[in-house]
Scaffold this active site. Sequence first.
Site, PDB file in Angstrom:
ATOM      1  CB  THR A 382      -0.707  -0.214   1.283  1.00  0.00           C
ATOM      2  OG1 THR A 382      -1.919  -1.231   1.085  1.00  0.00           O
ATOM      3  CG2 THR A 382      -1.630   1.171   1.646  1.00  0.00           C
ATOM      4  CB  THR A 400      -3.843   0.022  -1.088  1.00  0.00           C
ATOM      5  OG1 THR A 400      -3.096  -1.207  -1.132  1.00  0.00           O
ATOM      6  CG2 THR A 400      -5.161  -0.136  -0.681  1.00  0.00           C
ATOM      7  CG  ASN A 402      -5.264  -6.115  -0.721  1.00  0.00           C
ATOM      8  OD1 ASN A 402      -4.797  -5.889   0.240  1.00  0.00           O
ATOM      9  ND2 ASN A 402      -6.056  -7.552  -0.767  1.00  0.00           N
ATOM     10  CG  ASP A 424      -8.192  -5.688   2.434  1.00  0.00           C
ATOM     11  OD1 ASP A 424      -7.502  -6.740   2.930  1.00  0.00           O
ATOM     12  OD2 ASP A 424      -7.967  -4.583   2.390  1.00  0.00           O
ATOM     13  CB  SER A 454      -5.284  -2.118   8.387  1.00  0.00           C
ATOM     14  OG  SER A 454      -5.785  -3.225   8.740  1.00  0.00           O
ATOM     15  N   GLY A 474       1.182  -1.510   5.039  1.00  0.00           N
ATOM     16  CA  GLY A 474       1.785  -2.794   5.622  1.00  0.00           C
ATOM     17  C   GLY A 474       0.450  -3.354   6.196  1.00  0.00           C
ATOM     18  N   GLY A 475      -0.476  -3.701   5.571  1.00  0.00           N
ATOM     19  CA  GLY A 475      -1.727  -4.339   5.718  1.00  0.00           C
ATOM     20  C   GLY A 475      -2.077  -4.442   7.249  1.00  0.00           C
TER      21      GLY A 475
HETATM   22  N1  GLY Z   1      -5.575  -3.520   1.593  1.00  0.00           N
HETATM   23  C1  GLY Z   1      -5.007  -3.070   2.963  1.00  0.00           C
HETATM   24  C2  GLY Z   1      -5.799  -2.233   3.639  1.00  0.00           C
HETATM   25  O1  GLY Z   1      -6.644  -1.650   3.149  1.00  0.00           O
HETATM   26  O2  GLY Z   1      -5.583  -2.153   4.943  1.00  0.00           O
END
Ligand code: GLY
Length: 570
Positions: A382, A400, A402, A424, A454, A474-475
């Site tokens: 992201t 992002t 993803n 997600d 996130s 960083g997810g």
């Molecule tokens: N794709 C990662 C997030 O949206 O948290």
Amino acid sequence: MRLDILVLHGAKLRYGCVIGVLLIGLVSASVVSASGSVGSKGMVVSASSEASRVGLDILMAGGNAVDSAVAVGFALSVTYPEAGNLGGGGFAVIRLPTGEVMTLDHREQAPLASRPDQFLDDSGQYDPDKALYSHLASGTPGSVDGLLRLHERFGRLPREAVLAPAIELAESGFRLSDVLASRLRDLVAGVPDRPATVAKFSTPSGPLKGGDLWRQPDLARTLRTISKEGAAGFYTGWVADAIVAEMKRGGGLIAQGDLDGYVSVWREPVHGRYRGFDVYSMGPPSSGGILLVQMLNMLEAFDVASLPLGNAELIHLMTEVERRAYADRAEHLGDPDFWPVPQQALTDTDYAAARMKSFNPERASSSDDVGHGLVFPESEQTTHFSVIDSDGMMVSLTTTLNSSFGSQWVVPGTGILLNNEMDDFAASAKSANQYGLLGNAANAIEPRKRMLSSMSPTIVMKSGQPYLITGSPGGSTIITTVLQVIVNMIDHGLDLEAAVRRPRIHHQWRPDVIYFGPNAISPSALEALRAMGHELEQRPPMGDANSISIHSGVFTGFADPREGGAALGY
Ligand code: GLY
């Protein structure tokens, strides 16, 4: 300090649009280095030096922070294709010079034909190939609508001016760094069966190398159409036709009705107070803001400043706070247009106190006592960028696809990479997504719903004055990265560079493991944490917190060295 002559090339000269030469002037630019910069008139920090340059040029040409951020957003779709995008989505937190703070949700939406079980195989198990790399993985993109809405409402320059630099970069090309060239080669090697992806990311004679001039003529054509026609140039017309055709060809779900129905949403920020500072971050459908405020509320009762960085007691405390917040994430958070998220309750300080009643300063809690979960992430791509202008307008924007390069499918003829954001969503109550995050009905797939995120673009104010703009990729580690940057500055008194550089730790309730970056924990602290009952595992460095701090009217920008972008200010 050095003197810089800046010329923002007139796209008009090339393409006949309205901007012409925006600025030719002698400007004092205080670019200290690519990663750090100091200024008092404007600052841009992103993961791409070309995109940061675009943002700075726009500020110097008289654009405000929103003009600059929108130009950076479009430029990143060209120069940072791992995560910068037209085919994805994101969130922006904006602070106006009047002091008003607002957020724009331009997250992708599930197509109308989506089904809750679409990522399960015949035996009811989560199928990662479907969820991540098939055409089903893509949600209806929100980035173009979001960036243009942001610009329409608050921008000062014409739309053509903020899109011109991205068009120029795509049309004329830019020199590839060794890192990006190597990522493109890896991508192409993994998808020999996807001709449009191979064509975009290599040359007819073979792979791209560091130093090559990389041109993206299809993407330039798409960007030029958006520049001329606005959002209609993406959501209708030949670009939309190409997206819908590719979806039909590949068994995806995005139809013209999905593109027609896409609208970004202005939402109230999540607001919290931490040791006298005001923290504004992104609300649902991102979990970022709520979790950040929840964790800060839990920490406020403790004398964090007295616990040295890297010390086992501090890491134990941070871990227990993170464990409790992430357990709530799985249970309560989803798209607020579909699910009654108990935001008030979760961000209440009494709730934080109640949650920490079970905290034992000497022993690790058990995640079994609060829930259940599965495995950890792989890809965490992201990207986050921060912008401020001389009027104190601030933009914190995270965007992002993803995974790195999203679903890795390029829409033929458009240069657009498709996202794989549908992963997600919770594929089922029992399945974790690629980040190991669990979810339930709150985040189940439903037509037109936005998947939980996130992403945590954040703005911090001190006594009503700008203090910090931060955020990260960083997810699932995004929120704990942002938390640590804030705590490092407010509690530990680190300056921005030290706060961002500091190695990070992460706990997300499940799996019940403390992840730590290189050099984050000393051998003795590791031993002490294990003795408390924690499991620990080293991971590659986490996050890429491209941030700006503000002190007495001076802007300090710092590009997180974990990804190597650029902070450029003047
Ligand atoms: N794709 C990662 C997030 O949206 O948290």
